[in-house]
Design a protein around this motif. Structure first.
Motif, PDB file in Angstrom:
ATOM      1  N   VAL A  13       1.662   1.864 -10.397  1.00  0.00           N
ATOM      2  CA  VAL A  13       0.759   2.244 -11.484  1.00  0.00           C
ATOM      3  C   VAL A  13       1.293   3.466 -12.214  1.00  0.00           C
ATOM      4  N   ALA A  14       1.748   4.461 -11.451  1.00  0.00           N
ATOM      5  CA  ALA A  14       2.252   5.700 -12.054  1.00  0.00           C
ATOM      6  C   ALA A  14       3.511   5.437 -12.874  1.00  0.00           C
ATOM      7  N   GLU A  15       4.408   4.602 -12.366  1.00  0.00           N
ATOM      8  CA  GLU A  15       5.662   4.336 -13.074  1.00  0.00           C
ATOM      9  C   GLU A  15       5.438   3.469 -14.315  1.00  0.00           C
ATOM     10  N   ALA A  22       1.108  -3.019 -13.318  1.00  0.00           N
ATOM     11  CA  ALA A  22       1.386  -2.845 -11.891  1.00  0.00           C
ATOM     12  C   ALA A  22       0.927  -4.061 -11.101  1.00  0.00           C
ATOM     13  N   ALA A  23      -0.254  -4.585 -11.452  1.00  0.00           N
ATOM     14  CA  ALA A  23      -0.763  -5.777 -10.766  1.00  0.00           C
ATOM     15  C   ALA A  23       0.177  -6.958 -10.958  1.00  0.00           C
ATOM     16  N   SER A  29      -4.154  -8.857  -7.967  1.00  0.00           N
ATOM     17  CA  SER A  29      -5.143  -8.746  -9.023  1.00  0.00           C
ATOM     18  C   SER A  29      -5.280  -7.286  -9.433  1.00  0.00           C
ATOM     19  N   ARG A  30      -5.713  -7.057 -10.672  1.00  0.00           N
ATOM     20  CA  ARG A  30      -5.919  -5.685 -11.132  1.00  0.00           C
ATOM     21  C   ARG A  30      -6.966  -4.979 -10.284  1.00  0.00           C
ATOM     22  N   SER A  34      -6.480  -1.471  -8.181  1.00  0.00           N
ATOM     23  CA  SER A  34      -7.390  -0.343  -8.397  1.00  0.00           C
ATOM     24  C   SER A  34      -8.016   0.115  -7.090  1.00  0.00           C
ATOM     25  N   ARG A  35      -8.419  -0.830  -6.254  1.00  0.00           N
ATOM     26  CA  ARG A  35      -9.031  -0.475  -4.974  1.00  0.00           C
ATOM     27  C   ARG A  35      -8.028   0.190  -4.034  1.00  0.00           C
TER      28      ARG A  35
END
Length: 306
Positions: A13-15, A22-23, A29-30, A34-35
């Motif tokens: 996610v950060a990159e 990222a998902a 899944s998104r 997130s979780r």
């Protein structure tokens, strides 16, 4: 003990700066991504990512954690590559930082060559003239030119290059050719300045309070100004090789012992240096040589390397 899946999700996610991308990269899944990130934040007790409806950015804690997490995942990739494919197959990601002008001319071609030789490798090459924090910003290594500040980093000198005085034929025809260092006081000097540091010229034990119409923190700017006949520049050889070969600049004061610049590879102290870092450093050292390849191309006589 933290599990790897939340760490991997956070790093991606950060990159990629996106939960959706990222998902897709992780085939999750998104909602799952997130979780995982929220679970990581809960276990650490800090907020790593600030979320809005339009964008996301890392908190200060997130920036610090990202650098460490990337290093951990990189080490795991290297371990898997070492036992799985053998030491000849470079895999994973190599993060390099270098100075702008030198990097474009002499570092980037060797990065491309290294990637062709090792197609399983991913490279991030950032070029800028600021002093980066390798650990905080997640770099494996950096190229530095000139004096190095004291630090916990390991430095290996790859080569040395000389500083050259040069000016355009037109400037020398109009203002004459200086034959001594003191004679430069009567000339228009084009000066390099880094931040608050003075643009004075240091030649051996002599400091010349150079005066002239232009001061810049970029060597290419000074080279172009010298080619335009605006004055005399004191530049690293790698910046003026093409101009001298093409005749748009002429070396002056060639009999004066030149100031030498060390070119180092620096990297964090580790018990085991990653194979891809070690091999890339060897490639640079062999390709540049001593004296460096661009000075040999210019036909400059060797100077004893100390």
């Amino acid at each position: 003990m933290l599990q790897l899946e939340p760490i991997i999700a956070f790093v991606r996610v950060a990159e990629l700066k996106s939960y959706t991308r990222a998902a897709e990269a992780l085939s999750l899944s998104r909602t799952r991504v997130s979780r995982l990130v929220m679970a990581l934040e809960a276990s650490l007790g800090v907020c790593l990512i600030q979320r809005t409806t339009r964008r996301l950015h890392l908190t200060a804690e997130g920036e610090r954690y990202l650098a460490h997490a990337q290093s951990i995942l990189q080490a795991l990739d290297e371990a898997a590559a070492d036992v799985g494919s053998g030491a000849t197959d470079m895999r994973g990601r190599l993060r390099i930082n270098g100075p702008m002008s030198f990097g474009v001319r002499h570092l980037s071609p060797l990065v491309a060559r290294f990637m062709v030789e090792h197609p399983g490798l991913e490279v991030r090459l950032d070029l800028n003239d600021r002093r980066v924090d390798l650990l905080e910003e997640g770099y494996d290594m950096a190229i530095r030119i000139g004096n190095l500040p004291d630090s916990s980093l390991i430095a290996r000198r790859l080569t040395r290059c000389r500083m050259l005085f040069c000016a355009s034929p037109d400037y020398l025809a109009r203002h004459g050719t200086p034959t001594t260092i003191n004679a430069l006081k009567e000339h228009r000097c084009l000066r390099y300045r880094s931040g608050p540091v003075s643009g004075d010229w240091h030649i051996g034990d002599t400091t010349l309070f150079a005066q002239g119409p232009l001061e810049s923190n970029n060597g290419d700017v000074l080279t172009h100004a010298a080619e335009a006949g605006l004055g005399i520049a004191h530049q690293p050889s790698f910046l003026v090789i093409d101009s001298i070969i093409q005749g748009s600049l002429v070396p002056v004061l060639s009999d004066v012992a030149p100031t030498m610049l060390d070119i180092h590879a620096i990297y964090p102290a580790r018990r085991f240096l990653p194979a891809k870092v070690e091999r890339f450093i060897e490639l640079l050292a062999n390709a540049w040589g001593t004296p460096p390849s661009w000075e040999r191309e210019m036909g400059l006589s060797p100077i004893t390397q100390q």
